[in-house]
Scaffold this motif. Structure first.
Motif, short mmCIF file in Angstrom:
data_model
loop_
_atom_site.label_atom_id
_atom_site.label_comp_id
_atom_site.label_asym_id
_atom_site.label_seq_id
_atom_site.Cartn_x
_atom_site.Cartn_y
_atom_site.Cartn_z
N VAL A 246 0.84 -1.20 0.00
CA VAL A 246 0.00 0.00 0.00
C VAL A 246 0.87 1.25 0.00
N TYR A 247 1.91 1.23 0.83
CA TYR A 247 2.80 2.38 0.90
C TYR A 247 3.58 2.53 -0.42
N GLU A 248 3.96 1.43 -1.02
CA GLU A 248 4.68 1.49 -2.30
C GLU A 248 3.80 2.06 -3.40
N ARG A 249 2.51 1.69 -3.42
CA ARG A 249 1.60 2.24 -4.44
C ARG A 249 1.43 3.74 -4.26
N LEU A 250 1.31 4.19 -3.01
CA LEU A 250 1.17 5.61 -2.71
C LEU A 250 2.43 6.36 -3.15
N GLU A 251 3.58 5.80 -2.83
CA GLU A 251 4.86 6.42 -3.20
C GLU A 251 5.02 6.46 -4.72
N ASN A 252 4.59 5.40 -5.39
CA ASN A 252 4.70 5.34 -6.85
C ASN A 252 3.78 6.37 -7.50
N THR A 253 2.58 6.54 -6.96
CA THR A 253 1.64 7.55 -7.49
C THR A 253 2.21 8.95 -7.36
N GLU A 254 2.85 9.23 -6.22
CA GLU A 254 3.48 10.54 -6.03
C GLU A 254 4.62 10.76 -7.03
N ASP A 255 5.38 9.70 -7.29
CA ASP A 255 6.48 9.81 -8.26
C ASP A 255 5.94 10.08 -9.66
N ILE A 256 4.82 9.43 -10.01
CA ILE A 256 4.22 9.66 -11.33
C ILE A 256 3.76 11.10 -11.47
N GLU A 257 3.11 11.61 -10.41
CA GLU A 257 2.65 13.00 -10.45
C GLU A 257 3.83 13.97 -10.57
N GLU A 258 4.92 13.67 -9.89
CA GLU A 258 6.10 14.53 -9.95
C GLU A 258 6.71 14.53 -11.35
N VAL A 259 6.80 13.36 -11.97
CA VAL A 259 7.37 13.27 -13.33
C VAL A 259 6.47 13.98 -14.33
N GLU A 260 5.14 13.78 -14.22
CA GLU A 260 4.22 14.46 -15.13
C GLU A 260 4.31 15.97 -14.98
N HIS A 261 4.50 16.44 -13.74
CA HIS A 261 4.65 17.88 -13.50
C HIS A 261 5.92 18.40 -14.17
N GLN A 292 7.08 5.70 -18.12
CA GLN A 292 6.68 4.36 -18.56
C GLN A 292 7.02 3.31 -17.52
N VAL A 293 8.25 3.41 -16.94
CA VAL A 293 8.66 2.46 -15.91
C VAL A 293 7.76 2.58 -14.69
N LEU A 294 7.45 3.81 -14.28
CA LEU A 294 6.60 4.01 -13.09
C LEU A 294 5.18 3.49 -13.34
N GLN A 295 4.67 3.67 -14.57
CA GLN A 295 3.33 3.16 -14.87
C GLN A 295 3.30 1.63 -14.86
N ARG A 296 4.38 1.03 -15.43
CA ARG A 296 4.45 -0.44 -15.36
C ARG A 296 4.56 -0.90 -13.91
N ARG A 297 5.34 -0.18 -13.14
CA ARG A 297 5.49 -0.51 -11.73
C ARG A 297 4.15 -0.41 -11.00
N GLY A 298 3.37 0.61 -11.35
CA GLY A 298 2.05 0.75 -10.73
C GLY A 298 1.14 -0.41 -11.04
N ARG A 299 1.17 -0.90 -12.31
CA ARG A 299 0.34 -2.05 -12.68
C ARG A 299 0.76 -3.30 -11.91
N HIS A 300 2.06 -3.50 -11.77
CA HIS A 300 2.55 -4.66 -11.02
C HIS A 300 2.17 -4.58 -9.54
N LEU A 301 2.27 -3.38 -8.98
CA LEU A 301 1.89 -3.21 -7.56
C LEU A 301 0.40 -3.46 -7.36
N GLU A 302 -0.40 -3.04 -8.33
CA GLU A 302 -1.85 -3.27 -8.24
C GLU A 302 -2.17 -4.75 -8.26
N ILE A 303 -1.45 -5.49 -9.15
CA ILE A 303 -1.65 -6.95 -9.21
C ILE A 303 -1.18 -7.59 -7.91
N ALA A 304 -0.02 -7.14 -7.39
CA ALA A 304 0.53 -7.74 -6.17
C ALA A 304 -0.38 -7.51 -4.98
#
Length: 550
Positions: A246-261, A292-304
């Protein structure tokens, strides 16, 4: 009473002994068949777990499974060897009835020796012919314009180099004199004739032993690199566990938002029609790749997070901690025993010229003493030596999985679930084959007396003053025991024919201890692993991503 009167009774006893021996033999073969099926099943599951579904190839899969099975079966031969030499004698030091005959004991010893012949020959076949051929055959397949016949020819062409090396090692081992010729003043022909006679008398054992010992040197390097690290990283990973998904997904979402910004800030520079500078274009491309790496990571975390294995793993967390503590204590016992054994050799051996060989133990070795203490309680000592052997193999597998396959500072392949290329699996199995070759000597270093003689005892005759009555005392077999009273394991005789290999192993053990301590320190300093450790890498293709997700 006449001998004839005893005839029927003796005949009945012989028949009962034969039936008992046959039943024990049948039980032994049944256990062997069961162990073989278990090993084969484990190898199939292990290879299929790490094999890339996209690049899987039947011939490489079969080769990897068979090579891994041969490695595990060979590692299991040492406990069997120790058990057989121990099973010939009663705890009081006398031979059992069926083993009193030297011919019977010789047949059993020859059977074990032939088993070593067969398995070690299979190892040579795998390392020098089968695995290289399949590896080069698969490499040639990458060329779409080549036919099957050319694939085979090119693979054989590259494999011939390995075959030449194997032949050279066998020839050197066959004709390296273990002892000086009796007639030092004889002609060169007489000396050559002596070497051929020795080769015939030894049934080719030195040739095979030299080849195996040469490969064991490479296995020693693999043990220092992978096993030493695996012994530290495996238990500490079990104790520390993984990060919260759960913490990893939250951290990954923040990283995605930072990269998009960051990407929006760069794109804003060209809203008025001005072109981006080369530096901005390069930064934008880097941010797109990272996204792209962060989005793939997000999909894997969601599955996990939704996967049942993650929930089961959380429920088994206390068991993992206990298992990790057991493994780290076992590793420390392993290293302490190896240190004491090497210290014993440094203090009490004849030095480099003797290969630092010590017969018996002069310093108290905890592992050797533990095995000797467990002897009276059958079969605890055999269970422990089997656990040590399997622990050695599985920590090696853990080390290879965590480090990947390297050639000096160049990383050749990664070992990842469902993503490992066929070439990497072949390299993995070859490394494990070489590690297994070094296993027997490592275990001998840990418990020299037990590996040489198992749980054998012998009767020592000593006079008792003042009447000089003869008494018999039961003693544990060691180097001082009479030769006909204690049988040495075939493993010891097979792998300790050349002193210079033992010298290299001795120094290798010190390096092993140092690498283990460094790996333990590094593993302690590292944080928890990600729950999807190794599943997402920057160089993963979209096809491999789809393969994993689906």
């Amino acid at each position: 009473m006449s001998i004839e009167a005893h005839g029927p009774c003796l005949l009945q006893e012989v028949k009962m002994a034969d039936q008992s021996l046959l039943s024990e033999s049948a039980l032994g073969w049944s256990i062997f068949a069961l162990v073989f099926l278990v090993i084969l099943s484990f190898c199939w599951v292990y290879i299929r777990k790490y094999q890339s579904r996209q690049e899987s190839e039947v011939i490489s899969t079969i080769t990897a499974i068979c090579a891994l099975a041969i490695a595990l079966i060979t590692s299991a031969l040492l406990p069997v060897d120790i058990f057989l030499v121990s099973y010939m004698k009663h705890p009081n030091g006398t031979y059992k009835e069926w083993a009193e005959n030297n011919e019977t004991r010789g047949q059993i010893e020859d059977t074990v020796l032939y088993a070593y012949y067969s398995l070690y020959s299979l190892l040579l076949f795998c390392v020098f012919l089968w695995i290289p051929f399949v590896y080069f055959y698969y490499e040639e397949k990458d060329d779409d314009n080549i036919n099957k016949c050319s694939q085979v020819k090119n693979a054989l062409k590259y494999t011939i180099g390995f075959i030449i090396v194997c032949a050279a090692l066998l020839l050197i081992g066959a004709f390296v004199p273990l002892e000086a010729p009796p007639n030092q003043n004889g002609t060169q022909w007489e000396k050559m004739q002596y070497l051929f006679e020795e080769l015939g008398n030894n049934h080719g054992v030195p040739a095979l032993s030299f080849s195996i010992s040469s490969l064991t040197l490479i296995g020693m390097l693999a043990v220092i690199t992978y096993t030493a690290y695996g012994m530290s990283v495996l238990p500490l990973n079990l104790i520390k566990g993984t990060r919260s998904v759960v913490y990893e997904r939250l951290e990954n979402t923040e990283d995605i938002e930072e990269v998009e910004h960051q990407m929006e800030n760069i794109k804003a520079k060209c809203e008025d029609g001005r072109p981006l500078s080369s530096r901005d274009r390069r930064n934008l491309q880097e941010f797109e790749d990272k996204l792209q790496v962060l989005q793939r990571r997000g999909r894997h975390l969601e599955i996990a997070e939704s996967h049942c294995c993650t929930k089961v793993g959380s429920a088994l967390r206390p068991l993992k901690i206990l298992l990790g503590i057991f493994f780290i204590l076992f590793a420390l016992l392993f290293v302490v025993a190896l240190f004491i054994s090497n210290l014993d050799k440094a203090l009490h051996s004849a030095g480099i010229s003797s290969g630092f060989m010590v017969f018996g133990t002069n310093l108290t070795n905890p592992l050797n003493e533990l095995l000797l203490t467990l002897q009276p309680v059958f079969p605890l000592d055999y269970v422990l030596i089997t656990v040590i052997t399997m622990y050695f193999v599985f920590t090696s597998m853990a080390g290879i999985r965590n480090l990947g396959i390297w050639f000096f500072w160049i990383r050749l392949y990664k070992i990842r679930p469902k993503r490992t290329r066929p070439q990497a699996l072949l390299f993995l199995c070859m490394i494990l084959l070489l590690i297994v070759l070094h296993t027997s000597f490592m275990i001998y270093s840990l418990a020299p007396q037990y590996v040489m003689y198992g749980s054998q005892n012998y009767l020592l005759q000593s006079p008792m003053p003042p009447e000089n009555n003869t008494t018999w005392t039961t003693k544990t077999c060691d180097a001082d025991a009479p030769q006909d009273e204690c049988t040495v394991t075939r493993s010891y005789l097979f792998l300790h024919k050349f002193w210079f290999f033992s010298t290299i192993y001795y120094f290798g053990n010190w390096v092993f201890i140092g690498v283990f301590l460094i790996g333990l320190l590094v593993s302690c300093c590292k944080g928890k692993k990600s729950v999807i450790e190794g599943e997402v890498e920057a160089d993963d293709s979209d096809m491999s991503e789809d393969e994993y997700v689906h």
